[in-house]
Scaffold this active site. Sequence first.
Site, PDB file in Angstrom:
ATOM      1  N   ASP A  32      50.760  87.049 -52.278  1.00  0.00           N
ATOM      2  CA  ASP A  32      51.680  87.135 -53.421  1.00  0.00           C
ATOM      3  C   ASP A  32      52.698  88.253 -53.222  1.00  0.00           C
ATOM      4  O   ASP A  32      52.414  89.248 -52.549  1.00  0.00           O
ATOM      5  CB  ASP A  32      50.856  87.372 -54.705  1.00  0.00           C
ATOM      6  CG  ASP A  32      51.649  87.054 -55.953  1.00  0.00           C
ATOM      7  OD1 ASP A  32      52.711  86.399 -55.849  1.00  0.00           O
ATOM      8  OD2 ASP A  32      51.215  87.467 -57.048  1.00  0.00           O
ATOM      9  N   ASN A  34      56.271  87.666 -52.445  1.00  0.00           N
ATOM     10  CA  ASN A  34      57.458  87.364 -51.631  1.00  0.00           C
ATOM     11  C   ASN A  34      58.740  87.547 -52.433  1.00  0.00           C
ATOM     12  O   ASN A  34      59.724  88.092 -51.930  1.00  0.00           O
ATOM     13  CB  ASN A  34      57.419  85.909 -51.137  1.00  0.00           C
ATOM     14  CG  ASN A  34      56.309  85.653 -50.145  1.00  0.00           C
ATOM     15  OD1 ASN A  34      55.654  86.590 -49.693  1.00  0.00           O
ATOM     16  ND2 ASN A  34      56.088  84.392 -49.815  1.00  0.00           N
ATOM     17  N   ARG A  45      65.024  84.886 -53.209  1.00  0.00           N
ATOM     18  CA  ARG A  45      63.569  84.655 -53.116  1.00  0.00           C
ATOM     19  C   ARG A  45      63.219  83.928 -51.814  1.00  0.00           C
ATOM     20  O   ARG A  45      62.162  84.150 -51.220  1.00  0.00           O
ATOM     21  CB  ARG A  45      63.082  83.828 -54.318  1.00  0.00           C
ATOM     22  CG  ARG A  45      63.205  84.539 -55.653  1.00  0.00           C
ATOM     23  CD  ARG A  45      62.673  83.653 -56.783  1.00  0.00           C
ATOM     24  NE  ARG A  45      61.286  83.261 -56.586  1.00  0.00           N
ATOM     25  CZ  ARG A  45      60.238  84.012 -56.890  1.00  0.00           C
ATOM     26  NH1 ARG A  45      60.414  85.188 -57.416  1.00  0.00           N
ATOM     27  NH2 ARG A  45      59.015  83.571 -56.681  1.00  0.00           N
ATOM     28  N   HIS A  49      60.277  84.399 -48.915  1.00  0.00           N
ATOM     29  CA  HIS A  49      59.305  83.434 -48.392  1.00  0.00           C
ATOM     30  C   HIS A  49      59.365  83.393 -46.862  1.00  0.00           C
ATOM     31  O   HIS A  49      58.345  83.273 -46.190  1.00  0.00           O
ATOM     32  CB  HIS A  49      59.556  82.041 -48.977  1.00  0.00           C
ATOM     33  CG  HIS A  49      59.296  81.972 -50.454  1.00  0.00           C
ATOM     34  ND1 HIS A  49      58.177  82.513 -51.039  1.00  0.00           N
ATOM     35  CD2 HIS A  49      60.023  81.442 -51.480  1.00  0.00           C
ATOM     36  CE1 HIS A  49      58.223  82.311 -52.349  1.00  0.00           C
ATOM     37  NE2 HIS A  49      59.330  81.680 -52.641  1.00  0.00           N
ATOM     38  N   LEU A 143      39.026  80.147 -34.313  1.00  0.00           N
ATOM     39  CA  LEU A 143      39.301  80.508 -35.710  1.00  0.00           C
ATOM     40  C   LEU A 143      39.750  79.258 -36.455  1.00  0.00           C
ATOM     41  O   LEU A 143      40.463  78.424 -35.891  1.00  0.00           O
ATOM     42  CB  LEU A 143      40.438  81.556 -35.723  1.00  0.00           C
ATOM     43  CG  LEU A 143      41.039  81.965 -37.068  1.00  0.00           C
ATOM     44  CD1 LEU A 143      40.029  82.758 -37.895  1.00  0.00           C
ATOM     45  CD2 LEU A 143      42.295  82.828 -36.866  1.00  0.00           C
ATOM     46  N   ARG A 196      44.083  89.987 -52.473  1.00  0.00           N
ATOM     47  CA  ARG A 196      45.320  89.599 -53.161  1.00  0.00           C
ATOM     48  C   ARG A 196      46.331  90.727 -53.029  1.00  0.00           C
ATOM     49  O   ARG A 196      46.035  91.882 -53.333  1.00  0.00           O
ATOM     50  CB  ARG A 196      45.110  89.290 -54.638  1.00  0.00           C
ATOM     51  CG  ARG A 196      46.459  88.865 -55.272  1.00  0.00           C
ATOM     52  CD  ARG A 196      46.350  88.305 -56.657  1.00  0.00           C
ATOM     53  NE  ARG A 196      47.637  87.741 -57.070  1.00  0.00           N
ATOM     54  CZ  ARG A 196      47.779  86.713 -57.881  1.00  0.00           C
ATOM     55  NH1 ARG A 196      46.725  86.121 -58.380  1.00  0.00           N
ATOM     56  NH2 ARG A 196      48.986  86.267 -58.208  1.00  0.00           N
ATOM     57  N   SER A 204      44.342  83.515 -60.229  1.00  0.00           N
ATOM     58  CA  SER A 204      45.340  82.431 -60.292  1.00  0.00           C
ATOM     59  C   SER A 204      44.826  81.086 -59.764  1.00  0.00           C
ATOM     60  O   SER A 204      45.490  80.429 -58.964  1.00  0.00           O
ATOM     61  CB  SER A 204      46.620  82.833 -59.547  1.00  0.00           C
ATOM     62  OG  SER A 204      47.171  84.009 -60.094  1.00  0.00           O
TER      63      SER A 204
END
Length: 251
Positions: A32, A34, A45, A49, A143, A196, A204
Amino acid sequence: MKPPKGAGRIERKLWLKINDSNIPSHVAIIMDGNGRWAKKRGLSRIKGHKAGIKAIENALDSALHLGVKVITVYAFSTENWIRPEYEVSVLMTLLFQFLKLQKKKLMNKNIRLSVIGDRSKLPRIVNKEIDRVLVETRHNNALIFNIALNYGGRDDILNAVKQLLDKNLEKDDINEDLFSYYLYTKGIPDPDLLIRTSGEVRVSNFLLWQIAYAELYFTDVLWPDFDTIEMLKAIIEYQKRERRYGGTGGI
Ligand code: IPE
Ligand code: IPE
Ligand code: MG
């Protein structure tokens, strides 16, 4: 833990603090901040991102070196559709480009892609690219890179309930293991650590069932700034926690 080649001085110090025998198997991340990262710089924005995508690649590299087995990133929630149409479409395009670019890198790094969430509402070209990468990386085993896309914890649970209703089961047949089998995360162990970024202290609608006993780590760092140093700080904090699972912890 031995630092990787090329690590800077501060990073090296943190690597040396990591206890090799207590690495979380599954790290889940709510990426969270960005938008705020971009705003601070007077950028759109969208630029935020784009910067966030670089942080994902970095998180994968640190996870690989740490020996984490699964990394789940929350990329798009079932609620994110309420954002302006333009932002949603750019997010989908960025995702498409990211997958296309990552295919080779995931192969080189032996990383397997996995996707959780309701894929039926994603654009066709995104779904096609996901399928390609899922197939190509399916035998990789260093992974699991699990992306939560159009994912909601409540949707996950309801979706499991709906599938169970079709199975003609007796009440007593239903238990936690069986229920987990019908969740999007089937076959993936529950997260040990949930991170977070951006200072918000909430979940959320992320992995509601699966985080029952996860250790929670919140940081004010905005997602595009979440680098290897930040990941190591989170792991070091995790290693200080005592996981009791309802027991007494020997006291
Ligand atoms: C997180 O950053 C990325 C997604 C939800 C896709 P945000 O876009 O939520 O950034 P903020 O919270 O507005 O800063
Ligand atoms: C959570 O971030 C979803 C993702 C990171 C994909 P949001 O920015 O959408 O969450 P809220 O609205 O602040 O709770
Ligand atoms: Mg946000």
